[in-house]
Motif scaffolding. Structure first.
Motif, short mmCIF file in Angstrom:
data_model
loop_
_atom_site.label_atom_id
_atom_site.label_comp_id
_atom_site.label_asym_id
_atom_site.label_seq_id
_atom_site.Cartn_x
_atom_site.Cartn_y
_atom_site.Cartn_z
N UNK A 308 56.52 -21.45 -48.88
CA UNK A 308 56.81 -23.12 -48.90
C UNK A 308 58.04 -23.33 -48.15
N UNK A 309 58.86 -22.54 -48.18
CA UNK A 309 60.27 -22.86 -47.74
C UNK A 309 60.10 -22.41 -46.12
N UNK A 310 59.49 -21.64 -45.77
CA UNK A 310 59.03 -21.33 -44.35
C UNK A 310 58.34 -22.56 -43.81
N UNK A 311 57.42 -23.16 -44.59
CA UNK A 311 56.45 -24.31 -43.86
C UNK A 311 57.46 -25.51 -44.12
N UNK A 312 58.40 -25.64 -44.71
CA UNK A 312 59.18 -26.90 -44.76
C UNK A 312 60.01 -26.96 -43.64
N UNK A 313 60.74 -25.75 -43.33
CA UNK A 313 61.28 -25.62 -42.21
C UNK A 313 60.78 -25.87 -40.71
N UNK A 314 59.28 -25.37 -40.68
CA UNK A 314 58.43 -25.50 -39.83
C UNK A 314 58.14 -27.17 -39.53
N UNK A 315 57.70 -27.70 -40.40
CA UNK A 315 57.58 -29.18 -40.51
C UNK A 315 58.84 -30.12 -40.02
N UNK A 316 59.98 -29.59 -40.37
CA UNK A 316 61.34 -30.40 -40.08
C UNK A 316 61.25 -30.05 -38.54
N UNK A 317 60.97 -28.87 -37.91
CA UNK A 317 61.27 -28.76 -36.60
C UNK A 317 60.15 -29.41 -35.56
N UNK A 318 58.97 -29.40 -36.44
CA UNK A 318 57.98 -30.02 -35.75
C UNK A 318 58.11 -31.64 -35.57
N UNK A 319 58.90 -32.23 -36.57
CA UNK A 319 59.30 -33.76 -36.72
C UNK A 319 60.38 -33.97 -35.79
N UNK A 320 61.30 -33.20 -35.46
CA UNK A 320 62.58 -33.30 -34.91
C UNK A 320 62.34 -33.80 -33.28
#
Length: 320
Positions: A308-320
């Protein structure tokens, strides 16, 4: 012909040990406690059905070379330049390494460079000891001239590898096999970061799907899992070895040793690089690359994050 194995760790030690068992001259280049044990006691090679101590010469640096020497590099990619620096550029170099950057690195100094796609599950349970879990063969190794083709030396190397405990295959398109292996190795960072937990496989497939998009956009060929299954069959099945606990992959082992470095720049980072060259976003592999480097730099243990932590970082990078 003599084989000088530079980086005689799990993969290099297995290759060197099997070549030695096949009757070939071999020198193992290692360092630290592993080198000291090799020099003092020889290489202890453990497989699912045998244990043998092999009196293979070992050194912790360059040795006087001969015209018939072949350099087999089995270091991590981040160590390739330093590992090759002391050696004569007149010698042939075989890159028995993950990733696809090593051959190009070597070709800057060495005229004769060979790619080797390595399927070989192994680890170092103790200094001087290599546990090779593959069965009935310890590994399958595709060899070809870089950037493409097969010559007499590639044929000879494949033949020598196949004499004892390994499967050697020549491949004129060896880099296509190495790009296919790269897709599999993208999971190394996932395993190192989260361990074998629910959600690991999903993260690994996200990284691979993104990478396939990148490679397709770049026009880079890679073998498919179906091709690998057909060629590999059950020749290199990973089996347990009594008394040896099976560790994770190479990136997991880097974190477990607290080495301070990890190969992700040349695995996930390779996809990031190609994506940037061709205008394809790579938030999954960029996140894995960054976090793997951070965890290695901070010398954290494998499995220090949750999916979940890794997924959250991926989602944040995708949205940036």
């Amino acid at each position: 012909m003599r084989y000088i194995v530079i980086g005689a760790g799990a993969v290099g030690g297995t290759i060197g040990g099997r070549l030695f068992q096949g009757g070939h001259e071999v020198v193992l280049i290692a360092r630290g406690a592993h080198y000291e044990a090799l020099k003092r006691d020889g290489l202890r090679l453990i497989t699912p059905d045998s244990t043998e101590t092999l009196p293979i010469p070992a050194a912790d640096g360059p040795i006087p070379t001969r015209d018939d020497d072949v350099l087999v590099v089995a270091t991590k990619t981040q160590d390739t330049i330093a590992a090759l620096a002391p050696w004569s550029p007149d010698l042939p170099v075989v890159c028995a390494q993950n990733g696809v950057a090593n051959e190009r690195i070597a070709l800057r100094r060495f005229e004769r460079v060979y790619g080797m796609c390595v399927w070989l599950p192994a680890q170092i349970p103790a200094p001087g000891t290599v546990a090779a879990h593959g069965y009935p063969y310890s590994g399958m190794l595709h060899v070809g001239r870089y950037p493409q083709g097969v010559d007499d030396l590639a044929e000879q190397i494949a033949t020598d590898l196949g004499k004892h405990g390994l499967v050697g295959r020549t491949s004129p398109d060896v880099m296509r096999w190495k790009y296919g292996k790269l897709l599999g190795n993208l999971a190394n960072a996932v395993e190192a970061l989260v361990g074998h937990v629910p959600g690991m496989s999903d993260l690994a497939e996200l990284a691979r799907a993104e990478a396939r998009t990148v490679l397709d956009r770049a026009g880079i060929a890679y073998n498919t899992p179906e091709e690998e299954a057909e060629v590999r069959g059950h020749k290199v099945d990973a089996r347990p070895i009594e008394g040896v606990e099976r560790a994770g992959g190479s990136s997991w082992q880097s974190l477990a040793r607290g080495s301070g470095s990890i190969e992700s720049d040349y695995l996930n980072g390779e996809i990031v690089l190609i994506g940037r060259q061709h205008g394809v976003p790579t938030p999954v592999n960029e996140t894995l690359r960054r976090e793997a480097n951070r965890v290695a730099r901070e010398r954290l243990a494998p499995g220090s994050m949750t999916p979940d932590q890794v997924r959250a970082l991926i989602d944040a990078r995708s949205a940036a």
